[in-house]
Design a protein around this motif. Structure first.
Motif, PDB file in Angstrom:
ATOM      1  N   HIS A 124       0.904  -1.070   0.008  1.00  0.00           N
ATOM      2  CA  HIS A 124       0.046   0.024  -0.270  1.00  0.00           C
ATOM      3  C   HIS A 124       0.860   1.172   0.068  1.00  0.00           C
ATOM      4  O   HIS A 124       1.959   1.279   0.494  1.00  0.00           O
ATOM      5  N   ASP A 283       6.075   3.138   6.170  1.00  0.00           N
ATOM      6  CA  ASP A 283       4.700   1.984   6.161  1.00  0.00           C
ATOM      7  C   ASP A 283       3.945   2.677   5.220  1.00  0.00           C
ATOM      8  O   ASP A 283       3.136   3.592   5.107  1.00  0.00           O
ATOM      9  N   ASP A 284       3.654   2.088   3.770  1.00  0.00           N
ATOM     10  CA  ASP A 284       4.088   0.923   3.409  1.00  0.00           C
ATOM     11  C   ASP A 284       4.948   1.088   2.232  1.00  0.00           C
ATOM     12  O   ASP A 284       5.273   0.233   1.447  1.00  0.00           O
ATOM     13  N   GLU A 313      -5.294   1.574   2.793  1.00  0.00           N
ATOM     14  CA  GLU A 313      -4.928   0.436   3.948  1.00  0.00           C
ATOM     15  C   GLU A 313      -5.079   1.049   5.145  1.00  0.00           C
ATOM     16  O   GLU A 313      -5.693   0.358   6.017  1.00  0.00           O
ATOM     17  N   GLU A 314      -4.624   2.120   5.489  1.00  0.00           N
ATOM     18  CA  GLU A 314      -4.455   2.644   6.894  1.00  0.00           C
ATOM     19  C   GLU A 314      -5.905   3.062   7.521  1.00  0.00           C
ATOM     20  O   GLU A 314      -5.939   3.329   8.646  1.00  0.00           O
ATOM     21  N   ASP A 360       3.503  -5.564   3.609  1.00  0.00           N
ATOM     22  CA  ASP A 360       3.197  -4.487   4.829  1.00  0.00           C
ATOM     23  C   ASP A 360       4.354  -4.735   5.766  1.00  0.00           C
ATOM     24  O   ASP A 360       4.907  -5.622   5.797  1.00  0.00           O
ATOM     25  N   VAL A 361       4.589  -3.560   6.282  1.00  0.00           N
ATOM     26  CA  VAL A 361       5.744  -3.308   7.437  1.00  0.00           C
ATOM     27  C   VAL A 361       5.642  -4.431   8.497  1.00  0.00           C
ATOM     28  O   VAL A 361       4.296  -4.507   9.173  1.00  0.00           O
TER      29      VAL A 361
HETATM   30 MN    MN Z   1       0.871  -0.753   6.401  1.00  0.00          MN
END
Ligand code: MN
Ligand code: MN
Length: 484
Positions: A124, A283-284, A313-314, A360-361
């Motif tokens: 993302h 991120d990310d 995503e967040e 993702d992280v």
């Molecule tokens: Mn993320």
């Protein structure tokens, strides 16, 4: 005596801790120790282009624009120019499709029929930040201010007393988009959010961290100088004049704008050894950049390769540009149509036969906060790309658990390609947990595993990653596109 017993227990605990630490070290190899001079140079070279990428690209739009620029340079064509035309696609062709300028899918057509499945890298490109409200401008006691609404999960107290920048777009009523970027020039101005001086913080210091700085307190200071001759709200009027002169925008244009307030300035090399990167939005974007670079550098694949960079995503992957959108399956249908393979059943089969690294992280082990992790199942800096068989909270709630079979495939690909990897959970059981977009792709019945790069300071204005992990992620993604 009691004191002696306590000391013995402490000693035993310490010994057990040391043992656990040793075990964790044995399981994970250091990527650094593997590198010869050439590999180390390649690792640092990739980190440098990455550092520039995250310095320049601080919004999802900027990430998409830069991805398109790099893709076109690598021979990718815009899929939109093929749709509805007589043009066709064949093995080896490279195409991209932007989704409203805030998400993007890239494809390299494989030699095998698409119905056999795609190898997909997903990450993302939205990051936690502070957005301008729709009616944001006001003047308070001859200070011009900007009202905001934060985006994603942030510790609000981390975002005050920092140099901040505004990145985004204002769209005029006639549809003309004006790109805004304020706060990034070496000698230019920055903006920011103030905090109370310690001398007068007696009451504030009694508050919990969640309440020290609250959402409605995140007001950005824009100016203090009145416009000469103006009687009412002269400071705000002066800011509006500056915006009008520089960008041609009026106060009411804020109604139709996507303006993101982000940390100002470039990402930095971090540590005396420059082994890490400190920068905003890792991120990310650390997974997005390495996934993008992997597909751009990938040799002609056997199965069709795809890199999908998504938005939102967040905040739960909702909306047209998030992973929940139909965009992805629609664009796969378009590509299948252009290779002459499209029908509804084959589209479903292609998706079900696909494999994805949902990147993702991960949370890297932080020596300042060891208590939240279980040492054997934690991600560490320098130990390579991270695979999370599952994420989630409590009893794995909300996770997409990769199967043992798929995990075995991934293990083999990494081993065969000499990629350093580690496995991890996000913290101790019942300590917290994290979300994922893996389950959304898994709903097509494809194999998906969470993977990515470990970071420290996650969701803080300045996040930290390790250069060896960035490089191993890139190598891992390339290996996946080749061999999965
Ligand atoms: Mn993320
Ligand atoms: Mn996040």
């Amino acid at each position: 005596g009691l004191k002696g017993d306590k000391m013995a227990v402490k000693k035993a605990e310490k010994k057990a801790d040391k043992k656990e630490e040793k075990k964790a070290k044995e399981i994970r190899q250091s990527a650094w120790e593997k590198y010869d001079k050439k590999a180390l140079d390649a690792c640092f070279a990739l980190s440098e282009t990455y550092r520039q990428f995250i310095s320049d690209c601080k919004t999802e739009r900027e990430c998409v624009d830069e991805s398109i620029r790099q893709a076109e340079k690598a021979g990718y064509k815009n899929l939109a120019d093929f749709i509805g035309k007589k043009k066709k696609l064949k093995a080896g062709d490279k195409v991209y499709m932007s989704n409203m300028g805030r998400a993007i899918a890239l494809f390299v057509i494989g030699k095998k029929p698409m119905v056999e499945g795609l190898n997909i890298l997903c990450a993302h490109i939205d990051s936690p930040r502070i957005d301008a409200k729709q009616v944001p401008l006001y003047e308070d006691t001859e200070i011009a201010m900007l009202d905001t609404h934060y985006y994603g999960g942030i510790k609000k107290y981390q975002w005050v007393t920092l140099p901040l920048a505004i990145h985004g777009v204002v769209v005029k009523e006639d549809g003309k988009a004006v790109n805004i970027c304020i706060g990034e020039e070496e000698e230019g101005p920055v903006i920011g959010i103030t905090d109370l001086l310690i001398h007068l913080s007696a009451d504030q210091m009694q508050k919990t961290a969640a309440k020290v700085v609250e959402g409605e307190d995140l007001n950005v200071m824009l100016g203090s100088m009145p416009l000469k001759g103006e009687e009412k709200e002269a400071v705000k009027a002066n800011i509006l004049k500056i915006l009008k002169d520089k960008y041609g925008i009026e106060e009411e244009d804020f109604i139709s704008a996507d303006l993101e307030i982000v940390p100002a300035g470039k990402a930095k090399h971090y540590g005396l050894d420059s082994s890490m990167i400190m920068g905003y939005g890792q991120d990310d974007r650390v997974c997005a950049y390495t996934s993008l670079k992997a597909i751009l550098d990938a040799p002609a694949p056997s199965k069709t390769a795809c890199c999908l960079l998504v938005d939102k995503e967040e905040i739960g992957s909702v909306g047209a540009t998030g992973m929940e959108s139909r965009f992805f399956e629609n664009v796969v249908a378009e590509v299948m149509n252009l290779v002459g393979e499209y029908n509804e059943l084959d589209l479903r089969r292609a998706l079900a036969n696909s494999r994805m690294l949902s990147s993702d992280v991960s949370a890297a082990f932080d020596p300042n906060y060891p208590g939240v992790n279980e040492k054997k199942n934690t991600a560490y800096f320098g130990k390579g790309i991270v695979f999370n068989k599952y994420t989630g909270s409590r009893g794995k709630s909300g996770s997409n658990e990769a199967s043992a079979e798929y995990m075995a495939t991934i293990r083999k690909i990494m081993k065969d390609n000499n990629v350093t990897f580690q496995t991890a959970e996000l913290g101790k059981v019942d300590q917290g947990g994290g979300g994922t977009i893996a389950y959304i792709a898994a709903a097509y019945n494809m194999e998906v595993i969470d993977s990515g790069v470990a970071v420290m300071n996650m969701h803080a204005p300045w996040e930290i990653s390790c250069k060896a992990d960035i490089y191993e992620a890139y190598l891992g993604y390339k290996a996946f596109l080749k061999d999965a």
